[in-house]
Scaffold this active site. Structure first.
Site, PDB file in Angstrom:
ATOM      1  N   THR A  14       0.366  -1.410  -0.041  1.00 41.85           N
ATOM      2  CA  THR A  14       0.465  -0.187  -0.226  1.00 41.85           C
ATOM      3  C   THR A  14       1.110   1.617  -0.090  1.00 41.85           C
ATOM      4  OG1 THR A  14      -0.024  -0.045   2.191  1.00 41.85           O
ATOM      5  CG2 THR A  14      -1.885  -1.174   0.957  1.00 41.85           C
ATOM      6  N   ASP A  15      -0.035   2.394  -0.628  1.00 40.24           N
ATOM      7  CA  ASP A  15       0.674   3.949  -0.168  1.00 40.24           C
ATOM      8  C   ASP A  15      -0.138   4.148   1.058  1.00 40.24           C
ATOM      9  OD1 ASP A  15      -1.711   4.285  -0.876  1.00 40.24           O
ATOM     10  OD2 ASP A  15      -1.209   5.065  -2.972  1.00 40.24           O
ATOM     11  N   ALA A  16       0.749   5.766   0.807  1.00 41.77           N
ATOM     12  CA  ALA A  16       0.820   6.673   1.843  1.00 41.77           C
ATOM     13  C   ALA A  16      -0.944   6.864   2.393  1.00 41.77           C
ATOM     14  CB  ALA A  16       1.037   8.102   2.135  1.00 41.77           C
ATOM     15  N   GLY A  18      -2.707   4.125   2.238  1.00 39.42           N
ATOM     16  CA  GLY A  18      -3.642   3.290   2.692  1.00 39.42           C
ATOM     17  C   GLY A  18      -3.981   2.025   1.628  1.00 39.42           C
ATOM     18  N   VAL A  19      -4.072   2.436   0.043  1.00 44.03           N
ATOM     19  CA  VAL A  19      -4.464   1.017  -1.003  1.00 44.03           C
ATOM     20  C   VAL A  19      -3.490   0.863  -1.846  1.00 44.03           C
ATOM     21  CG1 VAL A  19      -6.614   2.881  -1.220  1.00 44.03           C
ATOM     22  CG2 VAL A  19      -3.974   3.197  -2.913  1.00 44.03           C
TER      23      VAL A  19
END
Length: 138
Positions: A14-16, A18-19
């Site tokens: 995930t990225d910052a 949250g996905v």
């Protein structure tokens, strides 16, 4: 015919926000590709270190319909298709367990067979042709 691979989204995917980070969808699809080769009894260590044949990806794309989050259970459907005697394409659909039959992402990768040293195209190996044939419906 299709191959199905199941996987849980990890925090590292995930990225910052949250996905799942977009490029990681392609990495997850590549995991499904590797799992399909292994399920067909292709030795991955030999396949990816072969000095006579290499099958790099020459094109990749991914489309998104809905976000995927850490902990989501995914099913990746893999469907390869032959394009001549030296290349093939794999289509992927990524499904969320909770959503059922609606895909969360679609991707494709196009592969070409080359000689690792000369980088010239060559015919797909018998092993890969058999793998590809196993997915064809007549």
């Amino acid at each position: 015919m299709s191959f199905y691979y199941r996987r849980i989204v990890h925090f590292q995917d995930t990225d910052a926000a949250g996905v799942v980070y977009f490029v990681n969808v392609l990495a997850i699809c590549h995991e499904a590709y590797e799992a399909s080769l292994a399920a067909f009894d292709i030795n991955l260590k030999v396949f990816f270190s072969n000095q006579e044949i290499a099958i790099p990806i020459i094109h990749a794309n991914v489309d998104f319909r809905r976000p995927m989050f850490c902990g989501d259970e995914l099913t990746i459907e893999l469907m390869p298709k032959t394009w001549g005697d030296d290349e093939f394409e794999i289509s992927y659909q990524v499904f969320l367990k909770e959503v059922g039959k609606k895909w969360a992402a679609r991707a494709s990768t196009k592969h070409v067979c080359i000689h690792p040293q000369s980088k010239s195209r060559q015919k797909l190996s018998d092993e890969i042709r058999r793998w590809l044939l196993s997915f064809q419906t007549f």
